[in-house]
Write a protein that holds these residues in place. Structure first.
Motif, PDB file in Angstrom:
ATOM      1  N   MET A  36       0.832  -1.200   0.000  1.00 23.42           N
ATOM      2  CA  MET A  36       0.000   0.000   0.000  1.00 23.42           C
ATOM      3  C   MET A  36       0.868   1.251   0.000  1.00 23.42           C
ATOM      4  SD  MET A  36      -3.166  -0.909  -0.044  1.00 23.42           S
ATOM      5  CE  MET A  36      -4.320  -2.206   0.367  1.00 23.42           C
ATOM      6  N   PRO A  37       0.559   2.240  -0.822  1.00 25.07           N
ATOM      7  CA  PRO A  37       1.392   3.446  -0.899  1.00 25.07           C
ATOM      8  C   PRO A  37       1.435   4.263   0.378  1.00 25.07           C
ATOM      9  CG  PRO A  37       0.005   3.238  -2.850  1.00 25.07           C
ATOM     10  CD  PRO A  37      -0.469   2.217  -1.867  1.00 25.07           C
ATOM     11  N   VAL A  38       0.314   4.367   1.117  1.00 26.07           N
ATOM     12  CA  VAL A  38       0.279   5.201   2.314  1.00 26.07           C
ATOM     13  C   VAL A  38       1.131   4.562   3.406  1.00 26.07           C
ATOM     14  CG1 VAL A  38      -1.167   6.166   4.139  1.00 26.07           C
ATOM     15  CG2 VAL A  38      -1.986   6.151   1.766  1.00 26.07           C
ATOM     16  N   THR A  39       2.116   5.315   3.891  1.00 25.74           N
ATOM     17  CA  THR A  39       3.031   4.795   4.911  1.00 25.74           C
ATOM     18  C   THR A  39       2.732   5.328   6.302  1.00 25.74           C
ATOM     19  OG1 THR A  39       4.611   6.556   4.397  1.00 25.74           O
ATOM     20  CG2 THR A  39       4.875   4.451   3.232  1.00 25.74           C
ATOM     21  N   PRO A  54       8.486  12.595  -9.378  1.00 25.83           N
ATOM     22  CA  PRO A  54       7.534  13.599  -8.897  1.00 25.83           C
ATOM     23  C   PRO A  54       6.686  14.213 -10.010  1.00 25.83           C
ATOM     24  CG  PRO A  54       9.649  13.901  -7.819  1.00 25.83           C
ATOM     25  CD  PRO A  54       9.864  12.862  -8.879  1.00 25.83           C
ATOM     26  N   ALA A  55       7.255  14.357 -11.208  1.00 22.17           N
ATOM     27  CA  ALA A  55       6.489  14.956 -12.307  1.00 22.17           C
ATOM     28  C   ALA A  55       5.259  14.113 -12.648  1.00 22.17           C
ATOM     29  CB  ALA A  55       7.381  15.111 -13.540  1.00 22.17           C
ATOM     30  N   ARG A  56       5.391  12.789 -12.537  1.00 20.89           N
ATOM     31  CA  ARG A  56       4.238  11.921 -12.827  1.00 20.89           C
ATOM     32  C   ARG A  56       3.191  12.059 -11.728  1.00 20.89           C
ATOM     33  NH1 ARG A  56       0.361  10.649 -14.046  1.00 20.89           N
ATOM     34  NH2 ARG A  56      -0.538   8.687 -14.862  1.00 20.89           N
ATOM     35  N   LEU A  57       3.628  12.192 -10.496  1.00 18.54           N
ATOM     36  CA  LEU A  57       2.704  12.384  -9.387  1.00 18.54           C
ATOM     37  C   LEU A  57       1.975  13.719  -9.521  1.00 18.54           C
ATOM     38  CD1 LEU A  57       1.974  10.660  -6.937  1.00 18.54           C
ATOM     39  CD2 LEU A  57       3.668  11.926  -5.612  1.00 18.54           C
ATOM     40  N   GLN A 116      -7.503  12.294 -14.361  1.00 18.59           N
ATOM     41  CA  GLN A 116      -6.761  11.323 -13.571  1.00 18.59           C
ATOM     42  C   GLN A 116      -7.120  11.420 -12.090  1.00 18.59           C
ATOM     43  OE1 GLN A 116      -2.537  10.910 -14.469  1.00 18.59           O
ATOM     44  NE2 GLN A 116      -2.814  12.017 -16.399  1.00 18.59           N
ATOM     45  N   LEU A 117      -7.275  12.636 -11.616  1.00 21.57           N
ATOM     46  CA  LEU A 117      -7.563  12.862 -10.199  1.00 21.57           C
ATOM     47  C   LEU A 117      -8.860  12.181  -9.774  1.00 21.57           C
ATOM     48  CD1 LEU A 117      -6.733  14.326  -7.588  1.00 21.57           C
ATOM     49  CD2 LEU A 117      -7.892  16.366  -8.459  1.00 21.57           C
ATOM     50  N   GLN A 118      -9.870  12.243 -10.615  1.00 25.41           N
ATOM     51  CA  GLN A 118     -11.151  11.678 -10.221  1.00 25.41           C
ATOM     52  C   GLN A 118     -11.160  10.150 -10.231  1.00 25.41           C
ATOM     53  OE1 GLN A 118     -13.893  13.493 -12.941  1.00 25.41           O
ATOM     54  NE2 GLN A 118     -13.483  12.054 -14.599  1.00 25.41           N
ATOM     55  N   ARG A 119     -10.111   9.527 -10.787  1.00 24.00           N
ATOM     56  CA  ARG A 119     -10.021   8.072 -10.758  1.00 24.00           C
ATOM     57  C   ARG A 119      -9.642   7.536  -9.377  1.00 24.00           C
ATOM     58  NH1 ARG A 119      -6.115   5.801 -15.006  1.00 24.00           N
ATOM     59  NH2 ARG A 119      -6.818   3.876 -13.991  1.00 24.00           N
ATOM     60  N   PHE A 120      -9.072   8.389  -8.528  1.00 24.31           N
ATOM     61  CA  PHE A 120      -8.667   7.895  -7.216  1.00 24.31           C
ATOM     62  C   PHE A 120      -9.121   8.766  -6.054  1.00 24.31           C
ATOM     63  CE2 PHE A 120      -5.192  10.734  -8.471  1.00 24.31           C
ATOM     64  CZ  PHE A 120      -4.906  11.416  -7.306  1.00 24.31           C
ATOM     65  N   TRP A 121      -9.581   9.985  -6.303  1.00 25.78           N
ATOM     66  CA  TRP A 121      -9.838  10.899  -5.191  1.00 25.78           C
ATOM     67  C   TRP A 121     -10.933  10.389  -4.263  1.00 25.78           C
ATOM     68  CZ3 TRP A 121      -7.124  14.069  -2.688  1.00 25.78           C
ATOM     69  CH2 TRP A 121      -7.709  14.940  -1.771  1.00 25.78           C
ATOM     70  N   GLY A 122     -11.985   9.827  -4.781  1.00 23.56           N
ATOM     71  CA  GLY A 122     -13.010   9.271  -3.909  1.00 23.56           C
ATOM     72  C   GLY A 122     -12.608   7.898  -3.411  1.00 23.56           C
ATOM     73  N   PRO A 123     -12.930   7.545  -2.164  1.00 24.16           N
ATOM     74  CA  PRO A 123     -12.601   6.204  -1.658  1.00 24.16           C
ATOM     75  C   PRO A 123     -13.430   5.152  -2.379  1.00 24.16           C
ATOM     76  CG  PRO A 123     -14.005   7.357  -0.103  1.00 24.16           C
ATOM     77  CD  PRO A 123     -13.641   8.360  -1.164  1.00 24.16           C
ATOM     78  N   VAL A 132      -3.494   4.387 -11.331  1.00 27.87           N
ATOM     79  CA  VAL A 132      -3.497   5.561 -12.208  1.00 27.87           C
ATOM     80  C   VAL A 132      -2.101   5.879 -12.718  1.00 27.87           C
ATOM     81  CG1 VAL A 132      -4.107   8.012 -12.324  1.00 27.87           C
ATOM     82  CG2 VAL A 132      -5.464   6.449 -10.914  1.00 27.87           C
ATOM     83  N   LEU A 133      -1.093   5.684 -11.883  1.00 26.53           N
ATOM     84  CA  LEU A 133       0.264   6.114 -12.214  1.00 26.53           C
ATOM     85  C   LEU A 133       0.933   5.228 -13.253  1.00 26.53           C
ATOM     86  CD1 LEU A 133       1.545   7.003  -8.632  1.00 26.53           C
ATOM     87  CD2 LEU A 133       0.759   8.586 -10.410  1.00 26.53           C
ATOM     88  N   GLN A 134       0.487   3.982 -13.386  1.00 30.00           N
ATOM     89  CA  GLN A 134       1.112   3.075 -14.336  1.00 30.00           C
ATOM     90  C   GLN A 134       0.250   2.908 -15.582  1.00 30.00           C
ATOM     91  OE1 GLN A 134       2.778  -0.623 -12.712  1.00 30.00           O
ATOM     92  NE2 GLN A 134       2.287   0.134 -10.680  1.00 30.00           N
ATOM     93  N   ASP A 135       0.899   2.568 -16.692  1.00 29.77           N
ATOM     94  CA  ASP A 135       0.168   2.175 -17.873  1.00 29.77           C
ATOM     95  C   ASP A 135      -0.721   0.999 -17.504  1.00 29.77           C
ATOM     96  OD1 ASP A 135       0.033   2.050 -21.049  1.00 29.77           O
ATOM     97  OD2 ASP A 135       0.307   0.005 -20.294  1.00 29.77           O
ATOM     98  N   LEU A 136      -1.967   1.038 -17.950  1.00 28.78           N
ATOM     99  CA  LEU A 136      -2.931   0.039 -17.509  1.00 28.78           C
ATOM    100  C   LEU A 136      -2.508  -1.374 -17.894  1.00 28.78           C
ATOM    101  CD1 LEU A 136      -5.546  -0.075 -15.960  1.00 28.78           C
ATOM    102  CD2 LEU A 136      -6.801   0.137 -18.103  1.00 28.78           C
TER     103      LEU A 136
END
Length: 325
Positions: A1-4, A25-28, A37-44, A158-162
């Motif tokens: 999981m990304p969140v540490t 960082p540029a990709r983030l 892209q933001l709306q693909r992950f912003w909501g839980p 979202v960050l990787q090619d599907l």
């Protein structure tokens, strides 16, 4: 999981979240500044976001809506206070009414996003500044920590090619908590056809069969909100097993993106599940995600122990080979 880490500091009136990602960082930065892209992950999970407005300039406004599995809507509003491309930005974060204006009934907070390089890629540090201890306690009590953590843990997709992220992995199961699981499968075909394959009775009969040797004598589907469906399976002559089926209702339908239905086994007492299907297409392939809500942990474990995921993989493989080929 990304969140540490996620920490709250009542003295400083802050909540700090740190997450690490294997991208520069540029990709983030791109993921957090492109509303598509933001709306693909912003909501839980179960509450995907749709950004209705995104004016990314100092003083600009972003407005989004998160829609729950039963059609409930929660709206949010950002006012961009500072933008430091590509290091991060700062917003005034508010609940919003239907017109997109800040809600006067809920506290607003200041939120910063910072993107820094690490040896392994990049790190996100997000700090929320609350106006009072009461506001911090209220929002944390509403599930802010859990919701934000689950949302950020969706960002890898979202960050990787599907294709790189999911191709060849088959049907994958993720336990989110005691009553929620997430199932994902990359389907080699366009979203419109994958959607049709889930709602056209003749197409359903071709692929939603589970193990070999079974047929679907009953396929009834009304995909409209409030409509019902009924599926029944039976073994072919000489095959072991007994006839069974599932039925349910459509709670939400946003063709060809999302459908939420209830599901219960025909003739069985007790609560069923809520199945939240979402489809996302990229470069000719579709990521199929099913978020399943169970009434309790015991029901979840009992159903998973039946080999459900293996059966789904058999059906999804048939979907690709017969319907989408």
């Amino acid at each position: 999981m990304p969140v540490t880490s996620v920490t709250t500091d009542p003295d400083a009136l802050t909540l700090t979240m740190v997450a690490d990602f294997p991208v520069p960082p540029a990709r983030l930065w791109k993921a957090f500044t492109d509303p598509d892209q933001l709306q693909r992950f912003w909501g839980p999970p179960g509450w995907p976001a749709t950004f209705e407005k995104f004016d990314f300039v100092p003083g600009g406004i972003a407005v989004y809506a998160m829609t729950g599995p039963r059609g409930e809507t929660s709206r949010g509003r950002w006012e961009f206070l500072q933008i430091d491309d590509p290091a991060g930005y700062e917003v005034l974060d508010s609940f919003a009414d239907e017109s997109g204006e800040a809600s006067a009934d809920m506290p607003a907070s200041r939120m910063t996003f910072a993107f820094t390089a690490t040896d392994a890629g990049s790190q996100l540090t997000s700090i929320t500044y609350f106006p009072s201890v009461e506001a911090l306690e209220q929002l944390v009590g509403m599930g802010m920590v859990e919701g934000a953590t689950m949302a950020m843990n969706q960002l890898d997709t979202v960050l990787q090619d599907l294709r790189d992220y999911a191709q060849g992995k088959g049907t994958e199961l993720e336990l989110l908590d005691d009553t929620h699981v997430r199932i994902t499968r990359l389907v080699n075909g366009p979203r419109e056809l994958v959607w049709r394959a889930h709602h056209d009775p003749e197409l359903i009969r071709q692929w939603m069969l589970g193990p070999e040797g079974w047929t679907m004598p009953v396929v009834e589907v009304d995909p409209a909100v409030g409509g019902s469906y009924r599926y029944e399976w039976e073994p072919e002559p000489g095959q072991p097993g007994e006839r069974f089926g599932f039925e349910g209702e459509t709670l939400l339908s946003e063709a060809p993106r999302r459908a939420v239905t209830t599901e219960r086994m025909i003739g069985m007492p007790g609560e069923g599940t809520v199945n939240d299907l979402s489809l996302y297409e990229e470069d000719g392939v579709t990521l199929l995600t099913v978020l399943i809500e169970y009434p309790d942990k015991e029901t979840r474990d009992m159903i998973l122990a039946t080999g459900m995921v293996d059966g789904m993989e058999t059906s999804y493989a048939r979907l690709e080979s017969l319907v989408l080929a």
